[in-house]
Scaffold this active site. Structure first.
Site: not given
Length: 476
Positions: A414, A416-418
């Site tokens: 995901y 946004n969860y780099k």
């Protein structure tokens, strides 16, 4: 009632610049040159008057606080962390445009663009080469047109500000969006429209129910669906002792679109093991639920405007997707491994509902129909130093343990969860191949389309970061 609100994405780029030589960057008058350049290229002229107030050199007394305020991972807030030579905090869109022009023309220098989002790896405010930061936190306007069902959001606004303005200026009683109030809503060139909506419904509701039930030994996770009116999440585990043996405790958190009696009846039928009764439930309005989920006092919506500046913990995050139910034996094995690791936690967030109704190629975010839930692996600590390796190793070990249970070929993640563990780009002659490694994990089949967009809008690869979309090499 007002129409459903549809946010208009405010796209911008978070990428890097050409390599800069140390000699060219070391010009003693960089600040003055940049200030003059900004005044020259900022239009209309009325916007030029504030330029001296938005430009911060390292010698400026406010520089440290401006830099620290939107660092969201304390691992990248140390004395050894590379610092930008300048920070620009635009008050107008014209300041953004002139900053990009000056970064390219004065002394070609790497530019980082920050909007206050998750940025678990600090790629919007650190670099291994000389750089400046364009920090968008002042561009935070949220304009709500309830009559026409439109909301326009500037890139520096937070989700908390978005929720608050919609609640304050419209009659809408339910709105789907992310659930981390201090996170910025701005997207970027390689991932605008991530689809970071943890609520699956875009409909208006009268009541929202939350229920937190402890000591459920994971048995809820071996079922594909809990119905279209029920959002659930698994948080945990925390350590516990049961009949003298070490075990784990997890929390089941639900959002139900209906009344408490209806929810209790549903779960008595589908999951009697939960033992839910009406006293476990709180009937809340939509805005109250937003506050409750963020662990705020749900009687004070104004709390959503608190940006919690300079409040970062030390942390490590990773992610996965699951498309097949995990068996009870598998869950028991996972719990035992987590007891051994001690400090690592996770959140299982379900997909489905509206998420699955949108085509996987409608936006860059591809993880839709077929995914049961997303996993975020999480480890957080408070002190700097040698303990970091122990905590980050735990996250990597659990990630390895989960391999048999999660999506593979590719193992998806995901955005946004780099997570830089899944691949980085050095932007050499193999840039496309390096970008493909992480690009397919974040974007699946949409990666190639994003490469084509990149080639059209930024063929020189001016904007780039360690996990940005690469430029397709020219043939011949």
């Amino acid at each position: 009632m007002a129409k459903s609100l549809t946010p208009i994405p405010y796209l911008f780029a978070i990428l890097l610049l050409h390599v800069v030589s140390a000699n060219s960057f070391a010009h003693p008058s960089l600040y003055n040159h940049f200030r003059k350049c900004l005044k020259k290229h900022t239009n209309p002229p009325s916007d030029q008057a504030t330029i001296s107030t938005i430009l911060f050199a390292q010698s400026n007394v406010s520089y440290p606080s401006v830099l620290r305020n939107y660092i969201r991972n304390a691992r990248f807030n140390t004395s050894s962390t590379p610092k930008p030579s300048l920070i620009i905090t635009p008050l107008h869109e014209s300041h953004v445009q002139s900053t990009v022009i000056c970064a390219k023309s004065i002394i070609p220098i790497q530019i980082k663009i920050r909007s206050g989002g998750h940025d678990y790896k600090g790629i919007s405010y650190i670099s291994d080469e000389p750089f400046i930061v364009l920090d968008l936190f002042n561009l935070r306007d949220v304009t709500v047109d309830a009559e026409n069902g439109v909301v326009v959001i500037q890139a520096g606004a937070t989700l908390g500000e978005l929720h608050y303005q919609i609640w304050k200026k419209s009659k809408i009683r339910g709105f789907p969006a992310g659930v981390c109030p201090i996170v910025g809503v701005g997207g970027h060139l390689s991932g605008g429209g991530y689809g970071n909506m943890l609520w699956r419904y875009g409909i208006s509701v009268d009541n929202i129910i939350d229920a937190r039930i402890l000591d459920v030994n994971g048995r809820i996770l071996d079922k594909d669906s809990m119905g279209e009116d029920l959002f659930w999440a698994i948080r945990g585990p925390s350590s516990a002792t049961l009949r003298g043996q070490k075990t784990v405790r997890v929390s089941v958190v639900t959002l139900f679109l209906g009344g408490a009696n209806e929810l209790v009846t549903l779960l008595e039928k589908e999951f009697p093991v939960l033992g839910l009764n009406k006293k476990n439930c709180n009937e809340l309005t939509w805005i109250q639920f937003v506050l409750w989920w963020a662990s705020y006092d749900y009687t004070k919506p104004e709390t959503l405007l608190d940006r919690k500046l300079n409040s970062a913990d030390f942390l490590k995050r990773k992610s996965d997707y699951v498309q097949n139910p995990i068996s009870r034996d598998g869950l028991e094995w996972i719990w035992k491994k987590m007891i051994e690791l001690k400090s690592i936690l996770f959140v299982f967030n379900p997909y489905g509902g509206r998420m699955s109704e949108i085509s996987s190629d409608a936006t860059p975010f591809p993880h839709r129909a077929g995914n049961l839930f997303n996993i975020q692996y999480s480890v957080t600590w408070e002190e700097a130093g040698s303990v970091e390796k122990n905590y980050t190793t735990q996250a990597k070990m659990l990630y390895s343990y989960m391999t048999p249970f999660v999506l593979r070929n590719p193992r998806s993640a995901y955005l946004n969860y780099k997570d830089l563990d899944i691949g980085i780009n050095t932007f050499g002659e193999n840039s496309y191949e390096e970008g493909e490694v992480y690009g397919l994990k974040y974007f699946n089949d949409n990666f190639e389309r994003l490469v084509k967009v990149k080639r059209e809008v930024d063929p020189e690869n001016f904007f780039r970061n360690k996990q940005s979309i690469p430029v397709l090499p020219k043939k011949g």
